[in-house]
Write a protein that holds these residues in place. Structure first.
Motif: not given
Length: 743
Positions: A110-115, A383-385, A357-363
């Motif tokens: 969430a912080v990264r998305t807001a930033a 945008m929380t996992t 833009r959705p985040p990439a899968w962490p794996l």
């Protein structure tokens, strides 16, 4: 003649005055009592009455009026219906405290998305204005020159005191009022006599200050700041109000911050009679128990709807709600909120979800998966996992074409592939190769919707049920030795080589093709038993379907699956088939998602409160990278399946061939009990524990009729009727199958 009431009109007599109602009965024992009552001296009675305090008078009052008496309102009695708000003692009140750290600051995503959102907006605005900087500079210089002339003109008019005075003198001259004209002119002269020196001295001081700054020991930045400030100030003075120097970055609002009034207006516009009638009577019928606050890349409003209105009714009108907010559909996300059915959680994003833009899968690039532990599967609109798990769970995916069902199911297979202990088997009955990239790590794989592939998928279901029976014996063995205290697979047993209890992941995509085939009834019953038994035995079953109805998806399976992901569906029936009965009524409606446009969005149930989530998208080079890492992990662990193992898997499930191989010589008819014993001796790993009913279910799809057969029990030597099959039916079924395969 008029009789005057001594107590005044409407007054009540005081019982202490000795007054007696003439109509009241008298005491016959009282000798002084008369027939009409007792005679009272009014003067004496009035003397005994208490003297009221004199009323407070105004200081201007002369005090002559002594007949005015203050009339106090009558006290109200106890309410007929006491209030339903129970008073709580002060010592027992537990205040609800706001969190020290806001919710949107607790998640790195969430912080990264807001930033990212803020930096993107700032960067765009900076680039927009930087490209137009030369234009801004020319306009600023031009309007600064105009502002300079305007400033000089204003100062001169002020010093000459002509501002306003000239118009008054002209009016006096027009009226031929000489005295007024002379008086106004003298006033102007007095003002200008004082103002001209002030203007001169101020001008000299300003020039000296500028010279000191420009030629004094000041840094260049100070000189530049003074110059820029002066030019900008003059430009602001010279620029007309309707001609701004800077261009607008946006031509319309992309985001509207939530306010209570905006939410109320939107809710009253969706056409719910319960809301509109309640708000018409009481504007406060819509209340906010929690202050509207920022939550991730958007704002969250918790709303208490009017009495009798459920949050599910608002969720069903998501389109109208978005229209009331004047926002795109995928920017407005209402859902039921914990507390009661009339509480709504309304989240509005900074921008539509389709543009976020959705985040990439962490794996994708690194990391392993432990099927006993949660791993990233989806993201919420905020945008929380969202993390899910595989072990001790069975999954059901449902959605119409274009909803992203296969990609979500494939994501779980990708996660299982990153655990080198997991054995993976599966079939995709669509025939397009969505799971072909996983073939190097699959112990069994089939692709297609032809009868041969569907038959193999049905055979895999039978094998899974037999595997569950075998694993139950292994669990019992290890439980007796204290290694499975809860009677289920543990991480230690799953990692123990030779235990036979490693994780087994089985997937069937487009499962409706299997369930509507001639093997469907038997496969559905067998799979239901496997789902019931396999959860504690390390068997994980993943099913995906496009047609969730009672014929294409057995209800016994949907009742026993504990993890569900319902993507876009067309109606309430399909919604409740995937998510469970009353899900639609409770507000969990996947019908609000649009296929293709909102692919990947769905209602995830089984992991806390159900909600709208979007599964991570892994495809193309990213999927190839994940499979390559899975192959590497399995090669190191020695669990990479070989082609020979895959071949043996398909042969184990050929029930017709195995029955033909164990058929007793010279017998035309054999009981199912006898055949089950012979099959268990022939291949213990596949047929141990099989019952006559299970063999019947495996033979029925091939058109073999199981009926009563007379025979002799070899153990007792007694004859009897039992269920069995004939050798001719077995041979006919094999011949027909080979003919279809070759033709």
């Amino acid at each position: 003649m008029t009789t005057t009431d001594p107590f005044g009109p409407g007054a009540s007599p005081d019982p202490d005055d000795g007054w007696t109602d003439p109509t009241s009965p008298t005491d016959p024992a009282d000798p002084t009592a008369g027939p009409g009552g007792e005679v009272v001296d009014l003067a004496e009675a009035r003397a005994r009455r208490p003297v009221p305090a004199p009323p407070t008078t105004d200081p201007g009052d002369d005090g002559e009026d002594r007949e005015s008496v203050a009339v106090e309102p009558a006290p109200l009695g106890v309410p007929v219906d006491p209030s339903d708000e129970t008073a709580v003692p002060a010592g027992r009140v537990r205040p609800v405290r706001a969190p020290i750290v806001p919710a949107w600051l607790r998640s790195r995503v969430a912080v990264r998305t807001a930033a990212r959102q803020t930096s993107r907006n700032v960067g765009y605005a900076a680039g927009f204005h930087a490209l137009r900087a030369p234009k801004y500079a020319l306009l600023t210089v031009w309007w600064a020159m105009v502002g300079g002339f305007r400033l000089v003109g204003r100062l001169l008019r002020w010093a000459s005191a002509e501002e306003g005075n000239w118009a008054l003198r002209q009016d006096a001259a027009r009226r031929n009022d000489t005295a007024a004209w002379l008086q106004l002119d003298r006033a102007r002269q007095r003002q200008s006599t004082t103002r001209w020196p002030i203007l001169g001295i101020s001008t000299v001081l300003v020039l000296v200050a500028y010279l000191v700054v420009w030629f004094g020991p000041w840094p260049s930045l100070v000189r530049l700041a003074v110059l820029v400030g002066t030019v900008v100030g003059l430009a602001r003075l010279g620029r007309p109000a309707d001609r701004p120097i800077l261009d607008r970055v946006t031509n319309g609002p992309a985001y509207r911050k939530l306010t209570a009034e905006l939410v109320r207006r939107a809710l009253t516009s969706i056409g719910l009679a319960g809301i509109n009638s309640a708000v018409a009577k009481d504007p406060g019928a819509i209340s906010f128990p929690v202050e509207i606050h920022r939550d991730g890349p958007g704002h969250l409003a918790i709303v208490d709807l009017p009495y009798g209105v459920e949050a599910a009714e608002v969720v069903a009108r998501r389109g109208r709600l978005a229209s009331g907010l004047r926002l795109p559909l995928d920017q407005v996300w209402p859902e039921p909120s914990p507390g009661h059915t009339g509480r709504l959680a309304l989240w509005v994003g900074h921008e539509p979800a389709s543009k976020m833009r959705p985040p990439a899968w962490p794996l994708i690039r690194s990391g392993k998966v432990d099927v006993f532990e949660p791993f990233a599967f989806a993201t919420t609109p905020r945008m929380t996992t969202v993390c899910v798990s595989l072990m001790f769970r069975n999954w059901l995916f449902g959605g119409q074409p274009g909803s992203g069902k296969t990609f979500a199911l494939r994501l779980l297979v990708a996660a299982a592939a990153l655990d080198p202990r997991a054995e993976i088997r599966g079939y995709e009955l669509k025939g397009v190769g969505d799971f072909a990239d996983f073939e190097p790590v699959l112990a069994e794989y089939g692709n297609g919707f032809d009868e041969a592939t569907i038959e193999r998928a049905a055979g895999m279901v039978d094998w899974v049920y037999a595997e569950c029976q075998r694993r139950s014996e292994r669990i019992d063995y290890y439980r007796a030795r204290g290694m499975a205290p809860e009677g289920k697979v543990t991480p230690q047993l799953a990692s123990l080589k030779g235990s036979g209890l490693h994780p087994l992941v089985v997937f069937i995509d487009e499962a409706q093709e299997l369930f509507v085939s001639r093997w469907g009834k038997a496969a559905g019953e067998t799979l239901e038993r496997a789902i019931k038994l396999g959860r504690a035995l390390g068997v994980i079953i993943l099913l995906g379907t496009q047609i969730p109805d009672k014929d294409s998806l057995p209800t016994g399976i949907t009742r026993n699956v504990n993890s569900r992901f319902c993507l876009s569906v067309a109606d309430q029936t399909a919604n409740d088939m995937i998510l469970g009965t009353s899900a639609y009524k409770n507000g969990y409606r996947a019908t609000v998602f649009e296929p293709v446009t909102e692919a990947g969005w769905g209602i995830l149930a089984g992991f806390g409160k159900p909600g709208a989530d979007r599964s991570f998208y892994v495809a193309g080079p990213d999927l190839v990278r994940v499979v390559a890492r899975a192959v590497e992990l399995r090669a190191e662990a020695g669990t990479l399946p070989t082609p020979a193992e895959r071949t043996r898997t398909t042969e184990v499930l050929d029930v017709l061939a195995d029955v033909a191989a164990v058929w007793p010589l010279g017998e035309d008819k054999v009981w199912n009990d006898t055949l089950c014993s012979l099959l268990a001796e022939h291949r213990p790993d596949a047929y141990t524990g099989w019952k006559p009913a299970q063999l019947t279910a495996a033979l029925t799809p091939h058109g073999i009729t199981v009926g009563q057969i007379w025979g002799t029990d070899p153990a007792t030597g007694k004859g009897g009727n039992r269920r069995g099959v004939t050798h001719a039916d077995i041979l006919t079924a094999i011949t027909e199958r080979e003919r279809k395969r070759s033709g």
